[in-house]
Motif scaffolding. Structure first.
Motif, short mmCIF file in Angstrom:
data_model
loop_
_atom_site.label_atom_id
_atom_site.label_comp_id
_atom_site.label_asym_id
_atom_site.label_seq_id
_atom_site.Cartn_x
_atom_site.Cartn_y
_atom_site.Cartn_z
N VAL A 13 -1.20 -28.12 -7.20
CA VAL A 13 0.12 -27.51 -6.98
C VAL A 13 -0.09 -26.10 -6.45
O VAL A 13 -0.92 -25.33 -6.97
CB VAL A 13 0.94 -27.45 -8.27
N ALA A 14 0.62 -25.74 -5.40
CA ALA A 14 0.59 -24.39 -4.85
C ALA A 14 1.98 -23.78 -4.98
O ALA A 14 2.98 -24.47 -4.79
CB ALA A 14 0.14 -24.40 -3.39
N ILE A 15 2.04 -22.49 -5.31
CA ILE A 15 3.33 -21.84 -5.54
C ILE A 15 3.44 -20.56 -4.72
O ILE A 15 2.55 -19.71 -4.76
CB ILE A 15 3.54 -21.52 -7.03
N ILE A 16 4.54 -20.45 -3.99
CA ILE A 16 4.89 -19.19 -3.33
C ILE A 16 5.82 -18.45 -4.29
O ILE A 16 6.97 -18.84 -4.49
CB ILE A 16 5.59 -19.45 -1.98
N ASP A 182 -0.81 -31.23 -3.24
CA ASP A 182 0.13 -32.35 -3.29
C ASP A 182 1.56 -31.84 -3.29
O ASP A 182 2.46 -32.46 -2.72
CB ASP A 182 -0.11 -33.17 -4.56
N LEU A 183 1.77 -30.71 -3.94
CA LEU A 183 3.10 -30.15 -4.12
C LEU A 183 3.07 -28.65 -3.87
O LEU A 183 2.20 -27.95 -4.39
CB LEU A 183 3.60 -30.43 -5.55
N ILE A 184 4.01 -28.17 -3.06
CA ILE A 184 4.19 -26.74 -2.85
C ILE A 184 5.58 -26.36 -3.36
O ILE A 184 6.58 -26.96 -2.97
CB ILE A 184 4.03 -26.34 -1.37
N TYR A 203 0.60 -32.80 4.53
CA TYR A 203 1.28 -33.89 3.86
C TYR A 203 1.74 -33.51 2.46
O TYR A 203 1.95 -34.38 1.60
CB TYR A 203 0.38 -35.13 3.80
N SER A 204 1.93 -32.24 2.23
CA SER A 204 2.41 -31.79 0.93
C SER A 204 3.89 -32.13 0.74
O SER A 204 4.65 -32.17 1.70
CB SER A 204 2.23 -30.27 0.79
N ARG A 231 8.95 -38.85 -5.99
CA ARG A 231 8.76 -38.97 -4.55
C ARG A 231 7.79 -40.11 -4.21
O ARG A 231 6.89 -40.43 -4.99
CB ARG A 231 8.20 -37.67 -3.98
N GLU A 232 7.99 -40.70 -3.04
CA GLU A 232 7.04 -41.68 -2.52
C GLU A 232 6.27 -41.02 -1.38
O GLU A 232 6.85 -40.66 -0.35
CB GLU A 232 7.74 -42.94 -2.01
N ARG A 233 4.98 -40.85 -1.56
CA ARG A 233 4.16 -40.20 -0.53
C ARG A 233 3.52 -41.28 0.33
O ARG A 233 2.72 -42.08 -0.14
CB ARG A 233 3.09 -39.32 -1.19
N ARG A 234 3.87 -41.29 1.63
CA ARG A 234 3.42 -42.37 2.51
C ARG A 234 2.32 -41.93 3.47
O ARG A 234 1.66 -42.76 4.09
CB ARG A 234 4.61 -42.93 3.29
N PHE A 235 2.13 -40.62 3.66
CA PHE A 235 1.08 -40.12 4.55
C PHE A 235 1.13 -40.77 5.93
O PHE A 235 0.11 -41.14 6.52
CB PHE A 235 -0.31 -40.34 3.93
N GLY A 236 2.34 -40.96 6.46
CA GLY A 236 2.51 -41.55 7.78
C GLY A 236 2.58 -43.06 7.80
O GLY A 236 2.84 -43.67 8.85
N ARG A 237 2.35 -43.68 6.64
CA ARG A 237 2.40 -45.15 6.58
C ARG A 237 3.79 -45.60 6.16
O ARG A 237 4.63 -44.80 5.75
CB ARG A 237 1.35 -45.66 5.59
#
Length: 247
Positions: A13-16, A182-184, A203-204, A231-237
């Protein structure tokens, strides 16, 4: 959210951390008070991330553009960084937190760089959560430095042009060896990256929170993680087909 650990917990996880100054202004306080209150939110975020099993937590502490702020504010921020490292390093080390610092170190002040190095060296063998501090960091600067390093290696014959792949580029970035976020999360209602992890965020997932950073509590963090878990992470798929009844 008692069952988060058994669900879709992000690895990174990244946070601004945005809104310290506006938090202070809304209360008729000097901006410095917002930054001081923001340090408390940092401590809470690190504790929360560790408690739910997040492997990496990256905090955008000070951007390469922040030097243009008023000298008094920059001085106060540097002072808070010193206090945080001196006061919290022992606690973080005891809790097995590993600290890593990303950003340009070439022109850092002599009273700051040794502290950052000390924090990394003291905790480098720790096996708990990795706390990544983005200090004097700008993503475009990071990519320019990586490009210069790759060009130098190519000229020296250490790499061939056809070996420059996305994976190779990643290995030249400050975040080499760290999985992409994965998450920002960004606080204060702003909805932009502001030159933060531009390459790594391809792809975050994003969660934007209206609260100012000093108001970022454990419950706020857990709610953002709950949003991510749905969330559903599809990475372009395309989406995976549903399982057949009885399968």
């Amino acid at each position: 959210m008692t069952n988060l650990a058994s669900r879709n917990v992000p690895t990174h996880v990244a946070i601004i951390m945005d809104g310290n100054g506006r938090w202070a202004k809304s209360r008729g306080l000097p901006r410095s008070m917002g930054h001081r209150k923001g340090v408390e939110a940092v401590r809470e975020a690190v504790r929360t991330a560790g408690s739910v099993g997040i492997g990496y937590l990256t905090l955008f502490a000070f951007s390469s553009e922040n030097w243009s702020r008023p000298e008094s504010e920059v001085s106060d921020l540097m002072g808070l960084l010193k206090i945080f490292i001196r006061r919290d390093l022992a606690v973080l080390h005891k809790e097995h937190v590993r600290i890593r610092v990303i950003g340009d170190r070439s022109n850092l002040r002599d009273d700051i760089l040794p502290l950052l190095i000390e924090a990394e060296e003291t905790t480098k063998q720790n096996t708990g959560i990795t706390l990544v501090i983005a200090f004097n960091y700008g993503s475009r600067d990071e990519m320019a430095r990586a490009a210069r390093a790759m060009a130098a290696d190519a000229m020296a014959g250490r790499i061939r042009p056809d070996e420059i792949t996305p994976e190779r580029i990643s290995s030249y970035l400050d975040t080499a060896g760290i999985p992409d976020p994965d998450l920002i999360i960004r606080t204060s209602g702003e909805e932009r990256l502001s030159n933060f992890l531009l390459w790594q965020a391809a792809y975050s997932e994003f969660v934007f929170i209206p609260d100012f950073w000093p108001d970022f509590k454990r419950e706020t963090f857990l709610a953002a993680l709950e949003t991510y878990a749905g969330r559903e992470r599809r990475f372009g798929r395309v989406s995976a087909p549903p399982l057949a009844v009885g399968s």
